[in-house]
Design a protein around this motif. Structure first.
Motif, PDB file in Angstrom:
ATOM      1  N   UNK A 107     -24.648 -47.161  -7.771  1.00 33.13           N
ATOM      2  CA  UNK A 107     -24.319 -48.474  -7.297  1.00 33.13           C
ATOM      3  C   UNK A 107     -23.289 -48.018  -6.395  1.00 33.13           C
ATOM      4  N   UNK A 108     -22.903 -46.611  -5.705  1.00 37.92           N
ATOM      5  CA  UNK A 108     -21.339 -46.112  -5.154  1.00 37.92           C
ATOM      6  C   UNK A 108     -21.368 -46.660  -3.836  1.00 37.92           C
ATOM      7  N   UNK A 109     -22.513 -47.042  -3.018  1.00 35.93           N
ATOM      8  CA  UNK A 109     -22.481 -47.674  -1.287  1.00 35.93           C
ATOM      9  C   UNK A 109     -21.936 -48.707  -1.862  1.00 35.93           C
ATOM     10  N   UNK A 140     -34.307 -26.049 -15.918  1.00 38.09           N
ATOM     11  CA  UNK A 140     -33.687 -27.388 -16.208  1.00 38.09           C
ATOM     12  C   UNK A 140     -31.892 -28.183 -15.987  1.00 38.09           C
ATOM     13  N   UNK A 141     -32.439 -29.545 -15.243  1.00 34.27           N
ATOM     14  CA  UNK A 141     -30.888 -29.275 -14.411  1.00 34.27           C
ATOM     15  C   UNK A 141     -30.749 -31.156 -13.992  1.00 34.27           C
ATOM     16  N   UNK A 142     -30.247 -31.674 -14.248  1.00 34.45           N
ATOM     17  CA  UNK A 142     -29.845 -33.043 -13.905  1.00 34.45           C
ATOM     18  C   UNK A 142     -29.408 -33.031 -11.637  1.00 34.45           C
ATOM     19  N   UNK A 143     -30.124 -34.006 -11.861  1.00 30.34           N
ATOM     20  CA  UNK A 143     -30.113 -33.415 -10.004  1.00 30.34           C
ATOM     21  C   UNK A 143     -30.536 -34.794  -8.969  1.00 30.34           C
ATOM     22  N   UNK A 144     -30.116 -34.911  -8.065  1.00 25.34           N
ATOM     23  CA  UNK A 144     -30.164 -36.021  -7.094  1.00 25.34           C
ATOM     24  C   UNK A 144     -32.583 -35.999  -6.922  1.00 25.34           C
ATOM     25  N   UNK A 191     -35.550 -43.927  -5.238  1.00 26.06           N
ATOM     26  CA  UNK A 191     -34.117 -44.718  -3.877  1.00 26.06           C
ATOM     27  C   UNK A 191     -33.188 -44.808  -5.450  1.00 26.06           C
ATOM     28  N   UNK A 192     -32.416 -45.356  -4.759  1.00 23.98           N
ATOM     29  CA  UNK A 192     -31.932 -45.886  -5.988  1.00 23.98           C
ATOM     30  C   UNK A 192     -30.942 -47.129  -5.174  1.00 23.98           C
ATOM     31  N   UNK A 193     -30.770 -48.295  -5.765  1.00 21.73           N
ATOM     32  CA  UNK A 193     -30.344 -49.774  -5.578  1.00 21.73           C
ATOM     33  C   UNK A 193     -29.469 -49.974  -4.835  1.00 21.73           C
ATOM     34  N   UNK A 194     -28.827 -48.790  -4.076  1.00 18.83           N
ATOM     35  CA  UNK A 194     -27.948 -48.029  -2.562  1.00 18.83           C
ATOM     36  C   UNK A 194     -28.188 -48.290  -1.828  1.00 18.83           C
ATOM     37  N   UNK A 195     -30.208 -47.414  -2.341  1.00 20.62           N
ATOM     38  CA  UNK A 195     -30.497 -46.116  -1.149  1.00 20.62           C
ATOM     39  C   UNK A 195     -29.831 -45.048  -1.298  1.00 20.62           C
ATOM     40  N   UNK A 196     -29.173 -45.005  -2.264  1.00 18.38           N
ATOM     41  CA  UNK A 196     -29.215 -43.063  -1.727  1.00 18.38           C
ATOM     42  C   UNK A 196     -30.100 -42.759  -3.092  1.00 18.38           C
ATOM     43  N   UNK A 197     -30.081 -41.314  -2.825  1.00 13.56           N
ATOM     44  CA  UNK A 197     -31.381 -40.928  -4.118  1.00 13.56           C
ATOM     45  C   UNK A 197     -30.585 -41.284  -5.459  1.00 13.56           C
ATOM     46  N   UNK A 198     -31.188 -41.789  -5.789  1.00 17.80           N
ATOM     47  CA  UNK A 198     -32.056 -41.571  -7.966  1.00 17.80           C
ATOM     48  C   UNK A 198     -30.956 -39.892  -8.091  1.00 17.80           C
ATOM     49  N   UNK A 199     -31.323 -39.607  -9.300  1.00 11.88           N
ATOM     50  CA  UNK A 199     -30.577 -39.209 -10.428  1.00 11.88           C
ATOM     51  C   UNK A 199     -30.889 -39.225 -11.962  1.00 11.88           C
ATOM     52  N   UNK A 200     -31.946 -37.719 -11.349  1.00 18.14           N
ATOM     53  CA  UNK A 200     -33.242 -37.396 -12.827  1.00 18.14           C
ATOM     54  C   UNK A 200     -32.485 -36.279 -13.586  1.00 18.14           C
TER      55      UNK A 200
END
Length: 386
Positions: free
Chosen positions: A76-78, A292-296, A301-310
Motif C-alpha cells: 500500500x506504499x503507493x 529461496x528468496x523473498x521477492x517481487x 498485483x498488490x492493491x496499489x498496483x505494484x507487484x506483490x512480494x512472496x
C-alpha cells in the motif's frame, strides 16, 4: 496358533513401521533452513561503527503481510502521501552538495524526472555545465537512495597512485566507509557483507555489496549471472568504487523493511523441482539450481498496483538451450510466474540431481516397516522357543 499370532504381529509391526517412517521422513523432507546466511555479519567488518548511527531510508512494509497460508505482502506504499518534485529536487541538490565542490554543481537543472519503480521513487536526471548525474529519491521519506555519476568535467579525481595502478580491495572498502559516514547513512543490522568484489562486466570498478537478509532468507532480486555486476537498483546497499581513483561513483540504498518471515511449513527443494518439472508437462527441461528468496512477483498485483512480494522458490531452468525462471510459492507450491529469456543459461546444472519428493518418504517408510517386522519376528521366536 503361534505361527498365526506371529504373522499378525509381524504384519501389524510392518504397517506401524511403514506409517511412522512415512510420517517422520515426510516431515523431515520439508525445507530445512541453513544455519547461517551467506556473507559476513556487519559486526565483523570495518563497517561495524555504521550499524546504528545515521539514517536508514527504508521502505517500511511491516504490517502489509497477508494472513493467508503464504507469506504475501500486499503493498500500500503507493497509497501513502508522496513528496513533490520540488522536494525531491531539493533532496537531490543537498546530496550533491555534500559530495562535490560548489563550482561543480553550479547552475544545475533537472533535465528529466519521473516517479516509478515497485517502491515509489523519484528519478531525476540532473545536468550542469560540469556534471551529468542521476539521483533517486525515496518518494515517501524524501531521502536519496540512489546516485550515479555519468559525467564530470572539472575537479576530476586524480589517480590514487601516481603510476595509475589499481587500488586494493581494502582501500575500496575504506572509501565506501567514508562515503557512507560522510553522508550519514547507517547499515541495518540484518545486512550481510559480501565484500569488495570484481566483475568481468565492469573490470575498472570494485563493488562494495551489502545484501538484505531476514534471518537466513535473502530479500530482493540479484543478478543470476555471476559475471554481471549488480547496480544501484537492486535490493541492498551497493557502492561502486573506481579502481584508479578510489572514489565512489555510484551508490544504491534499496531496503524493504518487512515483518518476521515464518520458517515452518516451507516446501522442500525436491517439491519445488517436481512442481517446476510438472509445469512444463512432458517437455525436456533441466533444473539448473533453485534458491529461496523473498521477492517481487511482477505477474501478481498488490492493491496499489505494484507487484506483490512472496516468499518463493526461484527455479532456474535450461529449456532447449534458453534460460527460464519459474517462481513457486514457498508454502503452497503454486506456480506464481514464469520468466523467459533469449539467452543461454550462465551456469551449468548442479552435479547432485534432486529426487522426486515422494520417493524418499515411501522408500524410508518401507525400510522402517521391514525393521519393525524383523524385530517383532525375532522377539516372538525368542519368546516361544524358550
Amino acid at each position: 496358533m503361534v505361527g498365526v499370532i506371529r504373522s499378525r504381529v509381524v504384519i501389524t509391526a510392518f504397517v506401524i513401521g511403514l506409517f511412522l517412517g512415512v510420517v517422520v521422513v515426510a516431515q523431515a523432507s520439508q525445507y530445512v533452513l541453513p544455519s547461517d546466511a551467506e556473507g559476513i555479519r556487519i559486526s565483523e567488518t570495518i563497517f561495524k561503527d555504521l550499524e546504528f548511527n545515521g539514517k536508514s531510508p527504508v521502505f517500511d512494509m511491516t504490517g502489509m503481510e497477508s494472513d493467508e497460508q503464504s507469506f504475501r505482502i500486499d503493498s500500500s506504499l503507493w497509497d501513502q502521501s508522496l513528496i513533490s518534485i520540488s522536494e525531491a529536487t531539493n533532496a537531490a541538490y543537498s546530496f550533491l552538495s555534500s559530495i562535490f565542490d560548489e563550482v561543480v554543481i553550479q547552475n544545475l537543472t533537472v533535465g528529466h524526472h519521473h516517479i516509478a519503480g515497485p517502491r515509489p521513487t523519484w528519478v531525476l536526471l540532473i545536468e550542469g555545465p560540469h556534471i551529468i548525474t542521476q539521483v533517486h529519491v525515496n518518494a515517501i521519506t524524501g531521502e536519496v537512495i540512489g546516485w550515479n555519476l555519468s559525467s564530470l568535467k572539472i575537479d576530476v579525481p586524480n589517480p590514487f597512485y601516481e603510476n595509475e595502478s589499481y587500488i586494493s580491495a581494502e582501500i575500496a572498502e575504506q572509501s565506501a566507509f567514508d562515503f557512507l559516514e560522510e553522508n550519514n547513512y547507517s547499515i541495518p543490522e540484518n545486512a550481510q557483507y559480501f565484500g569488495s568484489l570484481n566483475f568481468s562486466s565492469d573490470p575498472r570498478n570494485y563493488y562494495i555489496i551489502f545484501r538484505h537478509y531476514e534471518g537466513v532468507i535473502p530479500v530482493g532480486s540479484y543478478p543470476i549471472d555471476p559475471n554481471i555486476n549488480p547496480d544501484y537498483s537492486y535490493e541492498g546497499i551497493i557502492l561502486r568504487v573506481n579502481k584508479i581513483t578510489g572514489v565512489v561513483t555510484q551508490f544504491g540504498y534499496r531496503w524493504t523493511k518487512v515483518s518476521q518471515i515464518p520458517t515452518t511449513g516451507i516446501i522442500s527443494e525436491w517439491d519445488s523441482n517436481t512442481i517446476t518439472q510438472n509445469h512444463f508437462e512432458s517437455e525436456n527441461v533441466t533444473i539448473l539450481t533453485a534458491k529461496i528468496v523473498l521477492i517481487d512477483i511482477d505477474a501478481l498485483e498488490s492493491s496499489d498496483g505494484s507487484p506483490q512480494i512472496r516468499l518463493s522458490w526461484v527455479n532456474y531452468i535450461d529449456h532447449h538451450g534458453k534460460l527460464k525462471v519459474v517462481f513457486v510459492d514457498a508454502y503452497t507450491g503454486e506456480v506464481l510466474q514464469e520468466l523467459r529469456t533469449n539467452g543461454p543459461p550462465p551456469f551449468s546444472a548442479s552435479s547432485n540431481p534432486q529426487l522426486p519428493s515422494g520417493v524418499i518418504p515411501i522408500v524410508s517408510g518401507l525400510a522402517v516397516g521391514f525393521v519393525f517386522a524383523i524385530i517383532s519376528n525375532h522377539y516372538i521366536r525368542k519368546r516361544y522357543s524358550s
